[in-house]
Structures are given as structure tokens and as C-alpha cells.
Scaffold this motif. Structure first.
Motif, PDB file in Angstrom:
ATOM      1  N   VAL A 183       0.924  -0.898  -0.263  1.00  0.00           N
ATOM      2  CA  VAL A 183       0.107  -0.591  -0.088  1.00  0.00           C
ATOM      3  C   VAL A 183       0.585   1.064  -0.016  1.00  0.00           C
ATOM      4  O   VAL A 183       1.944   1.437   0.598  1.00  0.00           O
ATOM      5  CB  VAL A 183      -1.117   0.353   1.129  1.00  0.00           C
ATOM      6  CG1 VAL A 183      -1.766   1.469   1.325  1.00  0.00           C
ATOM      7  CG2 VAL A 183      -2.348  -0.792   0.863  1.00  0.00           C
ATOM      8  N   HIS A 205       1.022   5.110   0.273  1.00  0.00           N
ATOM      9  CA  HIS A 205      -0.499   6.390   1.147  1.00  0.00           C
ATOM     10  C   HIS A 205       0.595   8.302   1.297  1.00  0.00           C
ATOM     11  O   HIS A 205       1.133   7.684   1.741  1.00  0.00           O
ATOM     12  CB  HIS A 205      -1.080   6.391   1.372  1.00  0.00           C
ATOM     13  CG  HIS A 205      -2.223   7.181   1.586  1.00  0.00           C
ATOM     14  ND1 HIS A 205      -2.459   8.101   0.866  1.00  0.00           N
ATOM     15  CD2 HIS A 205      -3.205   7.397   3.018  1.00  0.00           C
ATOM     16  CE1 HIS A 205      -3.840   8.623   1.321  1.00  0.00           C
ATOM     17  NE2 HIS A 205      -3.870   8.074   2.091  1.00  0.00           N
ATOM     18  N   THR A 260      -6.714   7.140   9.276  1.00  0.00           N
ATOM     19  CA  THR A 260      -6.146   6.907   8.321  1.00  0.00           C
ATOM     20  C   THR A 260      -5.366   5.700   8.153  1.00  0.00           C
ATOM     21  O   THR A 260      -5.242   4.271   7.340  1.00  0.00           O
ATOM     22  CB  THR A 260      -5.000   8.099   8.025  1.00  0.00           C
ATOM     23  OG1 THR A 260      -5.573   9.012   7.817  1.00  0.00           O
ATOM     24  CG2 THR A 260      -4.259   8.028   6.690  1.00  0.00           C
ATOM     25  N   THR A 273      -8.054   2.673   7.587  1.00  0.00           N
ATOM     26  CA  THR A 273      -8.270   2.482   6.313  1.00  0.00           C
ATOM     27  C   THR A 273      -7.185   1.404   5.842  1.00  0.00           C
ATOM     28  O   THR A 273      -7.128   0.201   4.595  1.00  0.00           O
ATOM     29  CB  THR A 273      -8.020   3.586   5.926  1.00  0.00           C
ATOM     30  OG1 THR A 273      -9.726   3.646   6.707  1.00  0.00           O
ATOM     31  CG2 THR A 273      -8.582   3.177   4.208  1.00  0.00           C
ATOM     32  N   LEU A 274      -5.893   1.730   5.758  1.00  0.00           N
ATOM     33  CA  LEU A 274      -4.452   0.691   5.371  1.00  0.00           C
ATOM     34  C   LEU A 274      -4.780  -0.239   5.331  1.00  0.00           C
ATOM     35  O   LEU A 274      -4.486  -0.959   5.203  1.00  0.00           O
ATOM     36  CB  LEU A 274      -3.395   1.563   5.535  1.00  0.00           C
ATOM     37  CG  LEU A 274      -3.144   2.953   4.941  1.00  0.00           C
ATOM     38  CD1 LEU A 274      -2.068   3.862   5.464  1.00  0.00           C
ATOM     39  CD2 LEU A 274      -4.099   3.789   3.999  1.00  0.00           C
ATOM     40  N   ILE A 327       3.420  -1.473   3.932  1.00  0.00           N
ATOM     41  CA  ILE A 327       2.827   0.190   3.978  1.00  0.00           C
ATOM     42  C   ILE A 327       3.521   1.104   4.088  1.00  0.00           C
ATOM     43  O   ILE A 327       4.219   1.186   4.478  1.00  0.00           O
ATOM     44  CB  ILE A 327       1.850   0.425   5.266  1.00  0.00           C
ATOM     45  CG1 ILE A 327       0.501  -0.267   5.101  1.00  0.00           C
ATOM     46  CG2 ILE A 327       1.737   1.862   4.857  1.00  0.00           C
ATOM     47  CD1 ILE A 327      -0.211  -0.220   6.314  1.00  0.00           C
ATOM     48  N   LEU A 383       4.005   5.655   3.566  1.00  0.00           N
ATOM     49  CA  LEU A 383       3.900   6.489   3.926  1.00  0.00           C
ATOM     50  C   LEU A 383       4.141   7.989   3.330  1.00  0.00           C
ATOM     51  O   LEU A 383       5.830   7.737   3.983  1.00  0.00           O
ATOM     52  CB  LEU A 383       3.236   7.248   5.104  1.00  0.00           C
ATOM     53  CG  LEU A 383       2.420   5.887   5.972  1.00  0.00           C
ATOM     54  CD1 LEU A 383       1.981   5.893   7.510  1.00  0.00           C
ATOM     55  CD2 LEU A 383       0.817   5.160   5.051  1.00  0.00           C
ATOM     56  N   THR A 414      -9.368   8.755   2.818  1.00  0.00           N
ATOM     57  CA  THR A 414      -8.850   9.289   4.273  1.00  0.00           C
ATOM     58  C   THR A 414      -9.314  10.245   3.991  1.00  0.00           C
ATOM     59  O   THR A 414      -9.166  11.030   4.132  1.00  0.00           O
ATOM     60  CB  THR A 414      -7.183   8.866   3.900  1.00  0.00           C
ATOM     61  OG1 THR A 414      -6.584   9.618   3.313  1.00  0.00           O
ATOM     62  CG2 THR A 414      -7.189   7.219   3.746  1.00  0.00           C
ATOM     63  N   PRO A 430      -5.331   6.333  -1.298  1.00  0.00           N
ATOM     64  CA  PRO A 430      -4.151   5.145  -1.555  1.00  0.00           C
ATOM     65  C   PRO A 430      -3.946   4.443  -2.568  1.00  0.00           C
ATOM     66  O   PRO A 430      -5.550   4.003  -3.550  1.00  0.00           O
ATOM     67  CB  PRO A 430      -4.814   4.058   0.372  1.00  0.00           C
ATOM     68  CG  PRO A 430      -5.841   5.745   1.308  1.00  0.00           C
ATOM     69  CD  PRO A 430      -6.197   6.218  -0.255  1.00  0.00           C
ATOM     70  N   THR A 461      -3.222   0.690  -3.801  1.00  0.00           N
ATOM     71  CA  THR A 461      -2.354  -0.636  -3.468  1.00  0.00           C
ATOM     72  C   THR A 461      -2.356  -1.383  -4.832  1.00  0.00           C
ATOM     73  O   THR A 461      -2.689  -1.712  -5.947  1.00  0.00           O
ATOM     74  CB  THR A 461      -3.682  -1.573  -2.478  1.00  0.00           C
ATOM     75  OG1 THR A 461      -3.055  -2.872  -1.962  1.00  0.00           O
ATOM     76  CG2 THR A 461      -4.540  -2.185  -3.148  1.00  0.00           C
TER      77      THR A 461
END
Length: 333
Positions: A121, A123, A135, A138-139, A147, A149, A319, A325, A327
Motif C-alpha cells: 500500500v 499513501h 487513516t 483504512t490502510l 505500507i 507513507l 482518508t 491510497p 495498493t
């Protein structure tokens, strides 16, 4: 009614007399301007690099929004119908075919990769996000392995760490970018992608090694400088310089498998990113427009890979960020 004269055709109506010099053009002769515009649209779709990047980085600007150029067919079709021009109507096949060749594959269904797969993911969470915990949840609901960020600010970082800790035991942050992983991380360091004109303290890149069940993967999390559209054109010089620095770092990477996750502030079609994108694979399925979240126009949040295949890209629910985001499933070779 009409009456032929030596100089052409006189057409008489209740409104008066209309003169046509020569014969009235037929449906094949009408609409040549519309046909020319259709040909130009097809040319730009198929060969966008015919547009020079100087002055004002106009070539990059075109490539950043290239899929939307296909919408030019709509007013051209209206003109062709208004003119009742068979030539113009047939010419519209050219941009339609060019668009389908360039972007039609993104619409096609494809089997998701299986086997040696990492779910990732990406974002940009926004430095003014008022709901970092929401947020993060959600991820995490996408059940990824990694993930990435960007725009992590110190005030919000504890909320992300707390919300993601139960599912992601390992994480690293450098500057304003970070990575959360279900697999161990090692060798984490900042990556210098700061353009020369930006002040010290700007840190938007990290590199780490993810120890997956399928072997080591070098993961890069990056946030390239923003671009601006103004009277002087498309200001992307800092972004392009940063992409060059990142491309050089990836080229020197000794781990065979590489995944780059980040907000690149443009699409993979943009020539300004070619020092990076020329080395890596991008998804061939899914538009996944991620910015702006309120009305997404382009996918500037990217997942790129070396010695791996990026599956269909898709967006996740909105978000508190101005980005959506994205994926993808990444199949390691």
C-alpha cells in the motif's frame, strides 16, 4: 430551390439569396479541419515526445495528463456530425485506436499474481490530516505486507505507530517518509534525493531491506518535490532532479529485487521520471487515479519494481488526505 450560374450556385430561400462559389462541398470534402485535428490528437497520443520539453516543460505536462487527451474525440465527433462529414467521422478512428493502444490495456481484466507475492500500500497521508488513526486503520484493512507513507509529521507519527503496531511489528521512519512491514527490516538509511536548490533539512527518501519469506527485497519509500503550473509553464525542475538522484540510487542497488513506493508527483508516462521509470516495471492494469482525492485526475502515487511484476493497481477508500491510497500485489521473480 437553387439555380446554377456561371460563377457557382445561387440558393434562394425566404430569408434571401445565398451564394456558393463553385459547387457545394460534398460530405467527403467537408470537415477537413476536424479531420486534421483528429490526426493531430492521434499523433500526440501515439508519440507525445514530439512535443518538446522546452520551454516550460510542456512535454511533461502533456504526458502527465495524456489519458485525458482522448476526450478530444467528443467535441470532434460533435463537429463531424454537425458538418455531416464522412471524412471527419472516419478520421476519428485514428485517435480512438491510438488511445486504445496506449491505455486500453489498463481497462482489461487480468489474473492477479499468485505465489511469491507481496501486497503493498502506498499513501501520501497529508501533513494536515486530522485523522491519522482512522487513516492507518483504512490502510491496514487492505491486509498488506508493506505500507509506505509520506508527509509524516512528528505530531501525527505516534498515532500511526499505535494504530499500525498490532499488525505491523517492524517500521522505520526517515524524515517525512516511513515504512511499516510484517517482515523484518534491516539496513535502513536515508536516501538523498534533495535537489540542489532546496534548503537543508529536507528529507524525503529512505531505503531498507525487507526480509520476506521469498528472500530479500530492497524497498524505497520516496516523496519527490511538488510541481506547479504557472505563467512560466510547468515547473518540474526540482522534481526531475530528484528523480535523477533516485534513479542513480536504484541503479546502484545491490539487492536484485527492488520495490519503489512513493508520491512521485507525476505519472509513469512523464519523461521527467524516465531516469527512474526506465529501470523499473509499472502496473499494466488499472488507472488508479490517486490525486486529488476529491476528483482524481492522475495517478501520481506509484508502485514500481525490479525483478518483480506489479499487478493491477487500485485505489482504497478516501482518508483524511488529499490523496487516495493505492495498493497492488507485487509478484517476485
Amino acid at each position: 430551390m437553387g439555380e446554377r450560374t456561371d460563377s457557382g450556385t445561387v440558393e434562394v430561400s425566404e430569408a434571401g439569396v445565398s451564394w456558393w462559389v463553385g459547387e457545394r462541398p460534398g460530405r467527403w470534402a467537408r470537415g477537413r479541419v476536424t479531420a486534421g485535428l483528429a490526426l493531430l490528437t492521434a499523433l500526440l497520443l501515439a508519440f507525445p515526445r514530439v512535443v518538446p520539453d522546452r520551454p516550460g516543460h510542456l512535454g511533461s505536462l502533456l504526458e502527465a495528463f495524456l489519458p485525458w487527451l482522448g476526450l478530444a474525440v467528443v467535441p470532434l465527433l460533435a463537429l463531424a456530425l454537425l458538418r455531416r462529414s464522412a471524412t471527419a467521422l472516419l478520421s476519428l478512428l485514428l485517435p480512438a485506436v491510438a488511445w486504445a493502444y496506449a491505455f486500453g490495456g489498463l481497462l482489461l481484466a487480468a489474473p492477479e499474481p499468485s505465489g511469491r507475492v507481496l501486497v503493498v500500500v502506498q499513501h501520501n497521508v497529508s501533513d494536515v490530516n486530522t485523522d491519522p488513526a482512522g487513516t492507518a486503520r483504512t490502510l491496514a484493512e487492505a491486509e498488506p505486507d508493506l505500507i509506505a507513507l509520506e508527509e509524516l509529521v512528528p505530531a501525527a507519527l505516534p498515532a500511526y505507530e499505535k494504530a499500525l503496531a498490532p499488525a505491523f511489528r517492524f517500521h522505520e521512519v526517515r524524515g517525512t517518509v516511513g515504512i511499516w512491514s510484517k517482515h523484518p527490516l534491516s539496513g535502513t538509511r536515508a536516501v538523498d534525493i534533495k535537489p540542489g536548490g532546496i534548503a537543508e533539512g529536507w528529507s524525503r527518501g529512505l531505503r531498507t531491506v525487507v526480509h520476506t519469506p521469498y528472500g530479500e527485497v530492497a524497498a524505497y519509500v520516496v516523496h519527490l518535490p511538488s510541481v506547479r503550473l504557472g505563467t512560466s509553464g510547468y515547473a518540474s525542475s526540482w522534481r526531475d532532479e530528484s528523480a535523477h538522484l533516485l534513479g542513480r540510487a536504484v541503479a546502484a542497488e545491490t539487492v536484485a529485487k527492488v520495490i519503489v513506493l512513493g508520491d512521485l508527483n507525476s505519472t509513469v508516462d512523464d519523461r521527467g521520471l524516465s531516469p527512474l521509470t526506465s529501470q523499473l516495471n509499472a502496473s499494466e492494469r488499472g488507472f488508479a487515479f490517486s490525486f486529488p482525492a476529491s476528483f482524481p485526475l492522475a495517478r501520481i502515487d506509484q508502485v514500481l519494481a525490479r525483478s518483480a511484476t506489479v499487478g493491477r493497481m487500485r485505489t482504497l477508500p478516501a482518508t483524511g488526505s488529499d490523496h487516495l491510497p493505492v495498493t497492488a500485489r507485487v509478484a517476485l521473480r
